[in-house]
Design an enzyme around this catalytic site. Structure first.
Site, PDB file in Angstrom:
ATOM      1  N   ASN A 297       1.085  -0.952  -0.370  1.00 58.62           N
ATOM      2  CA  ASN A 297       0.383  -0.536  -0.008  1.00 58.62           C
ATOM      3  C   ASN A 297       0.677   1.242  -0.181  1.00 58.62           C
ATOM      4  OD1 ASN A 297      -2.972   1.230   0.559  1.00 58.62           O
ATOM      5  ND2 ASN A 297      -1.505   2.327   2.102  1.00 58.62           N
ATOM      6  N   GLU A 298       1.216   2.189  -1.019  1.00 56.81           N
ATOM      7  CA  GLU A 298       1.153   3.189  -1.236  1.00 56.81           C
ATOM      8  C   GLU A 298       3.077   3.536  -0.766  1.00 56.81           C
ATOM      9  OE1 GLU A 298      -1.620   5.996   1.150  1.00 56.81           O
ATOM     10  OE2 GLU A 298      -2.464   5.932  -0.317  1.00 56.81           O
ATOM     11  N   ALA A 299       3.647   2.776  -1.431  1.00 60.61           N
ATOM     12  CA  ALA A 299       5.041   2.085  -0.932  1.00 60.61           C
ATOM     13  C   ALA A 299       5.415   3.835  -1.617  1.00 60.61           C
ATOM     14  CB  ALA A 299       5.787   1.355  -1.892  1.00 60.61           C
ATOM     15  N   ALA A 336      -0.833   0.279  -6.324  1.00 62.63           N
ATOM     16  CA  ALA A 336      -1.397   0.683  -4.745  1.00 62.63           C
ATOM     17  C   ALA A 336      -0.965   1.930  -4.255  1.00 62.63           C
ATOM     18  CB  ALA A 336      -1.634  -0.756  -4.174  1.00 62.63           C
ATOM     19  N   HIS A 363      -4.455   5.662  -5.958  1.00 62.32           N
ATOM     20  CA  HIS A 363      -5.448   6.116  -5.177  1.00 62.32           C
ATOM     21  C   HIS A 363      -5.412   7.642  -5.562  1.00 62.32           C
ATOM     22  CE1 HIS A 363      -3.710   2.749  -1.925  1.00 62.32           C
ATOM     23  NE2 HIS A 363      -4.808   2.474  -2.674  1.00 62.32           N
TER      24      HIS A 363
END
Length: 615
Positions: A297-299, A336, A363
Site C-alpha cells: 500500500n502506497e510504497a 497501489a 489512489h
C-alpha cells in the site's frame, strides 16, 4: 486522545507529505488542447476544450492577466491538480474579478511540461439569475449503467471484526460487520479492500528456533466472516510481520503496522506462496480467482515504505511470482500508489521484465480519478483493468469535509465521471470504526466512513445509495445553463417496465466551499420526454443541509455532547436516518408534452427523482 493516538498522528502528519519521487520515464509529447472556451456564470467559470489523444488528464491554469503568472487551479491533492476531462467548473474565483485561463494535456500525474493552449479571459458574475436545464430523453438509450463502486469498497483492517466495546459504547465487531453487510446489500458492493492482513495481531508469521512458522487461522476467521456477509476480499499483501522485517522499528499507525522490507526475501516469498495455496485449498480455486492480490500500500510514500523504489519493485516481482506459482489465473497487481504516482515506473518495469500485471491500482483524493487508459496502453498494456483502490473527498483524517453534504455531491460527481473509463473506484472507507490514528472521539468527527459509529448514514452514504437506485439502462440527459456539465449535472436511466430514475447534483471539487456558497445555488428545470403515455408516480427525494443530513439530526439531539447518552437517543437518530422527500409524491400524466418540474438546488445538494408507471 490517548498518548498512542497523539504519537501516531504526529508521526503521520510529519511524514505523509514525503513522496519518493522517481522520474525515469518521460511521457510522450502531447498537443495543446484546441477549442478552449471559458463561460462565466454566477460565482464560477466553466471551461470546455477538445480532448487530446494520449492524455490522462488536463492541467487547468489561471492568471490575473493574459501575460501573468499562471498557476494550477487548486483542486484535489497538491500532486494531483489535473482533471480527467472537460468540462471543468472553477469555483475558486473571486466574483467580478477578471481572470485568464490556459489548459495543457498531461501524460502522467507529474507531467507539467506539456504545451498549453492560448489563454482565454472570463469574469465571473457576482449576482444575477442562475438557472440550469436538465432535459432527459428516456427513449435515447446509451447502454448499461456502469457502476464503478460495486467491485470493491475500502475498509479499516478486517481484524476489527473480532473486536469488542469501542467508541460511544458501541460493539466494534458487530457494527463493523453490519456496515460491511449494508454496503453489500444496499450499495451492491462485491468486495472489501483492507490493510494489514499480515499484521502480527493475526499471528500469521513467527520464527521458532530460527525457523519460520505460518499460521493462517486468524485470516481464516476473518475471511470466513467476510464471505458469509457476501463480500470477497481484495487481498492487500502487507504489512510486514515483525520476525520477518529488516527493521521492525519502522511503523505506521497507532496499531504499529511495520513498513519495512523483508530481511529474507526467500522467506517472504514462501509466506506469500503458502498463504495463497492455503486460501485456494480452503475456499476453492474458482472462488479465489475472483479475488485480487494487491502488493502493498502506497510504497511511494515514506510513511508506508521504509525501502527504496527498487526494493518495492523487487517486492512486487517476488510476491507476484509467489501468487502465480499457485495458479497462473490468480489476479495480481499494483503498485497501489498514492496520488497516482509510480505508474509509469511500475508498468515500464513490468514491460521490461515480464513481471505479471493483471490490474493497475492507485489512489487519489479530492479530485475525480485521472483517465489512465492511454498510460497503460503506451506501455503495452491496452485494456489493462484499472482499479482505484482508494478514493475519497479528502486525504486527511478528522476533517469535517468527510461528514458534509459537500462530500456527497463530490462522490456522485466523481463516480459518474469515472463511468466507462475505469473498472473499480473504491470509496475510502465504509465505516467510522477506524483506528489508524486513533478511534472516533465523537459521533461526527470528520471520519472517513460512509457510516458513522452506530451505522447511521452520513451524507456520502446517501449520495452513493442514490446512484445505486439507477435503473439498468442509461439514457440521455442534456444539461445546460450556469455551471452545467460539471458543477450541475445529471445522470438518467430507465428500466424495461417504463420506470425512469434521474440523479441531479450541484457540487464542486473546491473543498473551500464545503459548507456551501449561496452564489452557487441554482434553480433547475427538469423535463422528461420519451416515455410511454400514461400515469406515473413522481417522487423527489433530496440530500442537502436541511434534508437527510445526519449533521442536523445530531445537532438537534446532542446539545454539544460527543455521543448519545442512551439507547433512546440512538433510536431517535435512527428514526430520522432516511432519505427525505423534498415534496410529497405526486401523480403526473405523460403524453404529448414533457413532464416538467422546477426546483431550487443549493450547492451542495443531490436529488433522486423517480417516475414509476401506475398500472
Amino acid at each position: 486522545m490517548t498518548s498512542a493516538s497523539r504519537d501516531a498522528r504526529t508521526d503521520w502528519e510529519s511524514r505523509i507529505g514525503r513522496h519518493t519521487d522517481v522520474r525515469t520515464y518521460r511521457p510522450p509529447a502531447l498537443e495543446a488542447p484546441a477549442g478552449l472556451e471559458a463561460t462565466p456564470g454566477r460565482g464560477q467559470v466553466t471551461l470546455t476544450w477538445d480532448p487530446v489523444d494520449g492524455a490522462v488528464g488536463y492541467l487547468v491554469q489561471r492568471a490575473d492577466a493574459p501575460d501573468g503568472a499562471y498557476r494550477p487551479v487548486e483542486v484535489g491533492e497538491p500532486l494531483v491538480r489535473a482533471v480527467p476531462h472537460p468540462p471543468f467548473t472553477d469555483t475558486t474565483v473571486v466574483p467580478g474579478r477578471p481572470v485568464w485561463y490556459r489548459v495543457s494535456a498531461v501524460g502522467a500525474v507529474d507531467d507539467h511540461e506539456q504545451p498549453a493552449c492560448s489563454p482565454v479571459p472570463a469574469t465571473p458574475a457576482a449576482d444575477g439569475a442562475a438557472r440550469c436545464m436538465v432535459a432527459v430523453d428516456a427513449a435515447a438509450a446509451l447502454g448499461p449503467v456502469h457502476r464503478p463502486w460495486r467491485p470493491m469498497i475500502g475498509s479499516e483492517h478486517l481484524s476489527q471484526l473480532g473486536y469488542g466495546a469501542g467508541p460511544g459504547g458501541r460493539h466494534i465487531g458487530d457494527e463493523f460487520a453490519e456496515a460491511l453487510r449494508m454496503a453489500h446489500e444496499d450499495l451492491g458492493v462485491r468486495a472489501a479492500r483492507a490493510h494489514a492482513i499480515l499484521h502480527d495481531e493475526l499471528g500469521v508469521y513467527r520464527e521458532v528456533d530460527g525457523q519460520p512458522v505460518h499460521d493462517f487461522s486468524g485470516i481464516d476467521q476473518i475471511y470466513d466472516q467476510l464471505l458469509e456477509i457476501g463480500l470477497r476480499p481484495i487481498v492487500e499483501i502487507g504489512f510486514m510481520p515483525r520476525d520477518l522485517a529488516r527493521d521492525p522499528s519502522k511503523t505506521v499507525f497507532e496499531y504499529d503496522a511495520i513498513i519495512s522490507p523483508p530481511r529474507d526475501w526467500e522467506r517472504w516469498e514462501s509466506l506469500v506462496a503458502d498463504l495463497t495455496a492455503h486460501l485456494v485449498d480452503r475456499y476453492g480455486l474458482e472462488e479465489v480467482r475472483t479475488w485480487g492480490f494487491e502488493v502493498w500500500n502506497e510504497a511511494n510514500l515514506e510513511v508506508f515504505w521504509a525501502g527504496t523504489p527498487e526494493e518495492y519493485l523487487r517486492l512486487y516481482d517476488v510476491t507476484a511470482r509467489a501468487v502465480k506459482g499457485v495458479d497462473a489465473q490468480l489476479p495480481v497487481g499494483g503498485p497501489a500508489s498514492a496520488a497516482a504516482g509510480w505508474l509509469d515506473l511500475f508498468l515500464e518495469h513490468a514491460s521490461s521484465t515480464g513481471s505479471p500485471v493483471d490490474f493497475l491500482s492507485t489512489h487519489t483524493y479530492g479530485n475525480a480519478p485521472l483517465d489512465l487508459r492511454a498510460l497503460a496502453a503506451r506501455h503495452g498494456f491496452p485494456g489493462l483493468p484499472l482499479w482505484w483502490t482508494e478514493w475519497g473527498a479528502h486525504a486527511s483524517h478528522f476533517n469535517g469535509a468527510h461528514d458534509s453534504v459537500w462530500s456527497a455531491a463530490y462522490l456522485v460527481r466523481g463516480m459518474v465521471s469515472a463511468m466507462g473509463r475505469l473498472d473499480a473506484l473504491a470509496y475510502w472507507t465504509v465505516s467510522d470504526h477506524f483506528e489508524e490514528l486513533g478511534r472516533a472521539p465523537s459521533l461526527l468527527h470528520g471520519g472517513f466512513g460512509l457510516l458513522s459509529v452506530g451505522n447511521l448514514r452520513k451524507p456520502r452514504w446517501w449520495g452513493l445509495w442514490m446512484l445505486e437506485q439507477l435503473k439498468e439502462e442509461r439514457v440521455a440527459a442534456d444539461v445546460t445553463g450556469d455551471g452545467a456539465g460539471d458543477m450541475v449535472d445529471a445522470i438518467a436511466s430507465r428500466s424495461p417496465d417504463g420506470s425512469v430514475t434521474v440523479v441531479v447534483w450541484n457540487g464542486t471539487a473546491d473543498v473551500t466551499k464545503s459548507i456551501g456558497e449561496p452564489l452557487l445555488d441554482r434553480q433547475v428545470e427538469l423535463t422528461v420526454t420519451g416515455i410511454p403515455t400514461g400515469r406515473y408516480e413522481l417522487r423527489h427525494r433530496r440530500l442537502d443541509e436541511r434534508h437527510s443530513n445526519l449533521n442536523g439530526a445530531w445537532a438537534a439531539v446532542s446539545q454539544g455532547r460527543d455521543w448519545p447518552d442512551d439507547e433512546d437517543e440512538w433510536a431517535e437518530l435512527r428514526r430520522s436516518d432516511r432519505l427525505q422527500d423534498l415534496e410529497p409524491p405526486a401523480t403526473v400524466e405523460a403524453g404529448d408534452d414533457p413532464i416538467t418540474m422546477t426546483f431550487e438546488m443549493p450547492m451542495p445538494a443531490v436529488s433522486l427523482i423517480e417516475l414509476r408507471p401506475i398500472a
